[in-house]
Design an enzyme around this catalytic site. Structure first.
Site, PDB file in Angstrom:
ATOM      1  N   ALA A  56       0.901  -1.277   0.040  1.00 21.75           N
ATOM      2  CA  ALA A  56       0.177  -0.093  -0.069  1.00 21.75           C
ATOM      3  C   ALA A  56       0.789   1.333   0.113  1.00 21.75           C
ATOM      4  O   ALA A  56       0.766   2.286  -0.902  1.00 21.75           O
ATOM      5  CB  ALA A  56      -1.097  -0.044   1.109  1.00 21.75           C
ATOM      6  N   ASP A 245      -4.032  -2.708   3.903  1.00 23.52           N
ATOM      7  CA  ASP A 245      -4.226  -1.990   2.858  1.00 23.52           C
ATOM      8  C   ASP A 245      -5.302  -0.900   3.011  1.00 23.52           C
ATOM      9  O   ASP A 245      -5.305   0.096   2.184  1.00 23.52           O
ATOM     10  CB  ASP A 245      -4.583  -2.858   1.738  1.00 23.52           C
ATOM     11  CG  ASP A 245      -3.566  -3.807   1.115  1.00 23.52           C
ATOM     12  OD1 ASP A 245      -3.196  -4.626   1.935  1.00 23.52           O
ATOM     13  OD2 ASP A 245      -2.719  -3.479   0.294  1.00 23.52           O
ATOM     14  N   ASN A 255      -6.235  -6.493   4.589  1.00 26.47           N
ATOM     15  CA  ASN A 255      -4.783  -6.924   4.263  1.00 26.47           C
ATOM     16  C   ASN A 255      -4.838  -8.114   3.162  1.00 26.47           C
ATOM     17  O   ASN A 255      -6.034  -8.495   2.972  1.00 26.47           O
ATOM     18  CB  ASN A 255      -3.978  -7.117   5.605  1.00 26.47           C
ATOM     19  CG  ASN A 255      -2.454  -7.572   5.254  1.00 26.47           C
ATOM     20  OD1 ASN A 255      -1.921  -6.482   4.681  1.00 26.47           O
ATOM     21  ND2 ASN A 255      -2.096  -8.283   5.767  1.00 26.47           N
ATOM     22  N   LYS A 256      -3.693  -8.727   2.844  1.00 26.18           N
ATOM     23  CA  LYS A 256      -3.677  -9.901   1.870  1.00 26.18           C
ATOM     24  C   LYS A 256      -4.480 -10.870   2.359  1.00 26.18           C
ATOM     25  O   LYS A 256      -4.708 -11.305   3.563  1.00 26.18           O
ATOM     26  CB  LYS A 256      -2.219 -10.073   1.854  1.00 26.18           C
ATOM     27  CG  LYS A 256      -1.981 -11.199   0.811  1.00 26.18           C
ATOM     28  CD  LYS A 256      -2.443 -11.010  -0.500  1.00 26.18           C
ATOM     29  CE  LYS A 256      -1.704  -9.697  -1.162  1.00 26.18           C
ATOM     30  NZ  LYS A 256      -2.331  -9.492  -2.469  1.00 26.18           N
TER      31      LYS A 256
HETATM   32  O1  MRU Z   1      -0.831  -7.413  -3.474  1.00 25.37           O
HETATM   33  P1  MRU Z   1       0.109  -6.552  -2.453  1.00 25.37           P
HETATM   34  O2  MRU Z   1       1.299  -7.332  -2.563  1.00 25.37           O
HETATM   35  O3  MRU Z   1       0.079  -5.348  -2.921  1.00 25.37           O
HETATM   36  O4  MRU Z   1      -0.514  -6.605  -1.038  1.00 25.37           O
HETATM   37  C1  MRU Z   1       0.291  -5.986  -0.171  1.00 25.37           C
HETATM   38  C2  MRU Z   1      -0.218  -6.232   1.330  1.00 25.37           C
HETATM   39  O5  MRU Z   1      -1.303  -6.914   1.557  1.00 25.37           O
HETATM   40  C3  MRU Z   1       0.676  -5.689   2.390  1.00 25.37           C
HETATM   41  O6  MRU Z   1       0.477  -6.309   3.733  1.00 25.37           O
HETATM   42  C4  MRU Z   1      -0.002  -4.341   2.591  1.00 25.37           C
HETATM   43  O7  MRU Z   1       0.079  -3.604   1.411  1.00 25.37           O
HETATM   44  C5  MRU Z   1       0.756  -3.367   3.488  1.00 25.37           C
HETATM   45  S1  MRU Z   1       2.424  -3.142   3.076  1.00 25.37           S
HETATM   46  C6  MRU Z   1       3.022  -2.213   4.103  1.00 25.37           C
END
Ligand code: MRU
Length: 366
Positions: A56, A245, A255-256
């Protein structure tokens, strides 16, 4: 073979002379450290969509530079002829991924600079946009370091930490969010045992988190996503640290995909579950997790990507959401650059933003 430590690279760099954004192509890691010099808007859009740049905060920083470059190329001498293509460029970048709020927040912030200065010349507006994009990056480094400091208060030397996806330096401008306390602790002679979920389907845990932690000499163990329960049951995990996110105003934290399941497991095993993220990832305009748009990704990421040959029968239906959200009641604390918010989050997140506002007023008088 590139010998330079991955932590010595900038996740998102900007070359003013070249008018290019330079990123590490994260889809190639850890096998190859390939730098991309991006100059065209379409390539920048693709870089976000394809996760060549991801995480993010990093997406926010990247988008700010991308919008500046779009502005720079607009050949206009009046506000009206400038603003229409500028706004179109903003909307285009904003369409690359829907879930991480840092993308729209950074773009809105850039647009606001243009709007607030519409009485100035286009040359001056462009200069202000460049300044703002650099500031967004500088702030990101500061925020991550502060999150590291605050997160470190929750740990003691030797603790076992379970993390998911990559919320490390590769997802931000420096340090990361969930990994910031680990990187910072290391600078202070502490060490932790980190368990990283491989994070299906795009393997950010295996390819990125393990890579950056190993590069720093952290005691790192990779596990498949479905092993977390066993690792917790073994008593190896003192805390779960994850990034985010988009955090809704009630503390529900997106989050993911897979993060929600981890939080449920952590509650079962009585392990504290922390979400770490900057205020730029907290969206007070989104009331609750259900209101967050969850990105759906192509089925090939599940059926064939990373395999030498397709691993699922043709014609099978695939459900591939990129994110899920953790119910606020499962979260022990949300660690921000302005302190740790505790339940009830509807109150504590407001307090975090009050502190941010106070700090900004104070900065103004310095
Ligand atoms: O799909 P991505 O790799 O962009 O997903 C990222 C995540 O879910 C991270 O945990 C989140 O963005 C936090 S990054 C500091």
């Amino acid at each position: 073979m590139n010998e330079k430590n991955i932590m010595a690279y900038e996740t998102v760099d900007f070359d003013e002379q070249e008018s290019a954004i330079i990123i590490i192509d994260q889809t190639k890691l850890p096998g190859e450290v390939k730098l991309l010099h991006l100059k065209e808007q379409q390539k920048m859009w693709q870089a976000i969509y394809l996760l060549q740049v991801r995480g993010a905060p990093a997406i926010g920083v990247f988008a700010a530079f991308a919008l500046y470059l779009a502005a720079k190329d607009i050949d206009a001498d009046t506000w009206d002829t400038f603003y229409t293509p500028f706004h179109e460029a903003k909307e285009y970048l904003n369409s690359s991924r829907p879930t991480a709020v840092n993308l729209s927040k950074a773009l809105n912030r850039m647009e606001q600079i243009a709007i607030d200065n519409k009485d100035k010349s286009i040359t001056e507006i462009k200069a202000l946009l460049l300044k703002e994009s650099k500031e967004i990056k500088t702030e990101d480094v500061w925020m991550c370091r502060r999150i590291g400091e605050n997160g470190l208060t929750l740990l003691k030397d030797g603790d076992g930490i379970l993390t998911h996806c990559n919320a490390g330096q590769l997802a931000t401008s420096k340090y990361g969010t969930a990994l910031a306390p680990i990187h910072l602790g290391l600078e202070r002679g502490m060490n932790f045992r980190v368990f990283c979920d491989e994070t299906r389907p795009l393997l950010q845990g295996a390819r990125l988190t393990a890579f950056e932690l190993i590069a720093e000499g952290v005691d790192t163990t990779l596990i498949c996503d479905n092993m977390a329960s066993q690792v917790m049951k073994n008593g190896w995990v003192n805390a779960v640290f994850v990034g985010c996110d988009r955090v809704a105003a009630n503390g529900d934290s997106c989050n993911k995909i897979g993060t929600s399941g981890l939080a449920i497991l952590a509650r079962y095993y009585n392990i504290p579950f922390y979400v770490l993220g900057p205020t730029s990832t907290i969206d007070m305009n989104t009331a609750k997790g259900e209101d967050i748009v969850i990105e759906q990704r192509p089925p090939e990421e599940v059926t064939e990507m990373w395999y030498k040959q397709r691993m699922a029968p043709q014609g099978v239906k695939v459900y591939n959401p990129a994110f899920d959200f953790v119910d606020n009641e499962l979260i022990s604390g949300i660690v921000t650059e302005y302190g740790i918010a505790r339940p009830p989050y509807t109150e504590s997140l407001k307090e975090i933003f009050r502190r941010k506002e106070d700090a900004q007023v104070f900065k103004h008088y310095l």
